[in-house]
Design a protein around this motif. Structure first.
Motif, short mmCIF file in Angstrom:
data_model
loop_
_atom_site.label_atom_id
_atom_site.label_comp_id
_atom_site.label_asym_id
_atom_site.label_seq_id
_atom_site.Cartn_x
_atom_site.Cartn_y
_atom_site.Cartn_z
N LYS A 25 0.82 -1.21 0.00
CA LYS A 25 0.00 0.00 0.00
C LYS A 25 0.86 1.26 0.00
CE LYS A 25 -4.26 -1.50 0.11
NZ LYS A 25 -5.26 -1.12 -0.87
N GLN A 26 1.96 1.23 0.76
CA GLN A 26 2.86 2.39 0.78
C GLN A 26 3.47 2.63 -0.59
OE1 GLN A 26 5.49 1.33 3.99
NE2 GLN A 26 4.30 2.46 5.52
N GLU A 27 3.89 1.56 -1.26
CA GLU A 27 4.47 1.70 -2.59
C GLU A 27 3.42 2.20 -3.58
OE1 GLU A 27 7.70 1.34 -3.59
OE2 GLU A 27 8.04 1.27 -1.42
N GLU A 28 2.22 1.71 -3.48
CA GLU A 28 1.15 2.16 -4.35
C GLU A 28 0.88 3.65 -4.15
OE1 GLU A 28 -3.55 1.32 -4.36
OE2 GLU A 28 -2.31 -0.49 -4.52
N PHE A 29 0.89 4.09 -2.89
CA PHE A 29 0.67 5.49 -2.57
C PHE A 29 1.80 6.36 -3.14
CE2 PHE A 29 1.26 9.13 0.30
CZ PHE A 29 0.04 9.75 0.14
N LYS A 30 3.03 5.88 -3.02
CA LYS A 30 4.17 6.64 -3.55
C LYS A 30 4.06 6.79 -5.07
CE LYS A 30 7.49 5.32 0.02
NZ LYS A 30 8.71 4.53 0.30
N LYS A 31 3.69 5.73 -5.76
CA LYS A 31 3.56 5.80 -7.22
C LYS A 31 2.46 6.78 -7.62
CE LYS A 31 5.16 1.13 -8.29
NZ LYS A 31 4.77 -0.19 -8.81
N LYS A 33 1.41 9.30 -5.92
CA LYS A 33 1.85 10.65 -5.60
C LYS A 33 2.82 11.16 -6.66
CE LYS A 33 3.77 13.44 -1.94
NZ LYS A 33 4.40 13.49 -0.62
N LEU A 34 3.74 10.31 -7.13
CA LEU A 34 4.67 10.71 -8.18
C LEU A 34 3.94 11.02 -9.48
CD1 LEU A 34 7.66 8.24 -7.64
CD2 LEU A 34 7.64 10.70 -7.23
N LEU A 35 2.96 10.20 -9.83
CA LEU A 35 2.18 10.46 -11.04
C LEU A 35 1.38 11.75 -10.92
CD1 LEU A 35 0.86 6.90 -11.96
CD2 LEU A 35 2.57 8.23 -13.19
N LYS A 36 0.83 12.01 -9.76
CA LYS A 36 0.05 13.21 -9.54
C LYS A 36 0.94 14.45 -9.64
CE LYS A 36 -3.13 15.31 -6.26
NZ LYS A 36 -3.71 15.22 -4.92
N ASP A 37 2.15 14.36 -9.06
CA ASP A 37 3.10 15.48 -9.12
C ASP A 37 3.58 15.72 -10.54
OD1 ASP A 37 2.83 15.85 -6.42
OD2 ASP A 37 4.67 14.78 -5.88
N PHE A 40 0.02 13.65 -14.32
CA PHE A 40 -0.85 12.60 -14.84
C PHE A 40 -2.01 12.38 -13.87
CE2 PHE A 40 3.29 11.47 -16.68
CZ PHE A 40 2.95 11.47 -18.02
N PRO A 41 -3.20 12.24 -14.42
CA PRO A 41 -4.32 11.97 -13.50
C PRO A 41 -4.21 10.55 -12.94
CG PRO A 41 -5.07 11.88 -15.76
CD PRO A 41 -3.62 12.34 -15.80
N ALA A 42 -4.66 10.42 -11.74
CA ALA A 42 -4.63 9.10 -11.11
C ALA A 42 -5.67 8.21 -11.78
CB ALA A 42 -4.92 9.20 -9.62
N LYS A 43 -5.29 6.96 -12.04
CA LYS A 43 -6.23 6.05 -12.69
C LYS A 43 -7.30 5.64 -11.68
CE LYS A 43 -3.87 1.71 -11.77
NZ LYS A 43 -3.43 0.46 -12.30
N PRO A 44 -8.51 5.49 -12.16
CA PRO A 44 -9.58 5.08 -11.23
C PRO A 44 -9.33 3.67 -10.75
CG PRO A 44 -10.39 5.11 -13.49
CD PRO A 44 -8.99 5.66 -13.51
N LYS A 45 -9.61 3.47 -9.50
CA LYS A 45 -9.40 2.15 -8.91
C LYS A 45 -10.52 1.21 -9.35
CE LYS A 45 -6.89 3.56 -4.82
NZ LYS A 45 -6.78 3.44 -3.39
N THR A 46 -10.12 0.04 -9.76
CA THR A 46 -11.10 -0.98 -10.11
C THR A 46 -11.23 -1.94 -8.94
OG1 THR A 46 -9.41 -2.36 -11.13
CG2 THR A 46 -10.60 -0.84 -12.58
N SER A 47 -12.43 -2.35 -8.73
CA SER A 47 -12.68 -3.24 -7.60
C SER A 47 -12.69 -4.68 -8.09
CB SER A 47 -14.01 -2.89 -6.95
OG SER A 47 -14.27 -3.78 -5.90
N ASN A 48 -11.79 -5.49 -7.58
CA ASN A 48 -11.73 -6.90 -7.91
C ASN A 48 -12.20 -7.75 -6.75
OD1 ASN A 48 -10.71 -6.28 -10.40
ND2 ASN A 48 -8.58 -6.47 -9.79
#
Length: 106
Positions: A25-31, A33-37, A40-48
């Motif tokens: 989760k921390q790595e996902e958050f970092k990625k 945040k980097l994309l947002k900075d 790039f818009p954050a991709k919508p989360k898909t529910s699996n």
């Protein structure tokens, strides 16, 4: 029981799984945040996720409820019929107590 007095028993594998999930989760958050900075818009989360066990209805529940409804209507009809018979008996008893016997000839 008081939770402060007795610590919880947790298996080591559970702790390792929890740490791995936290790290993921921390790595996902970092990625994100980097994309947002980067603009790039954050991709919508898909529910699996799997559907919950409460969303699925047990097999045969609908058929059973229909049978229950039919049985209830039959019971109501029988009850009404019995009530009418008892009311007729009560009227007949009232006539008999007054001395008016409908079945006898004087």
């Amino acid at each position: 029981m008081d939770r402060r007095k007795k610590p919880l028993d947790v298996a080591a594998s559970s702790l390792v799984d929890l740490k791995a999930e936290l790290f993921r989760k921390q790595e996902e958050f970092k990625k994100e945040k980097l994309l947002k900075d980067a603009g790039f818009p954050a991709k919508p989360k898909t529910s699996n996720k799997k559907p919950s066990i409460w969303s699925k209805q047990n097999a045969g529940v609908k058929n059973r409820s229909e049978k229950d409804i039919e049985q209830k209507t039959e019971e109501d009809q029988t009850l009404d019929k019995s009530r009418k018979k008892l009311e007729e008996k009560a009227k007949l008893y009232e006539k008999m107590t007054k001395g008016d016997f409908p079945g006898e000839q004087n």
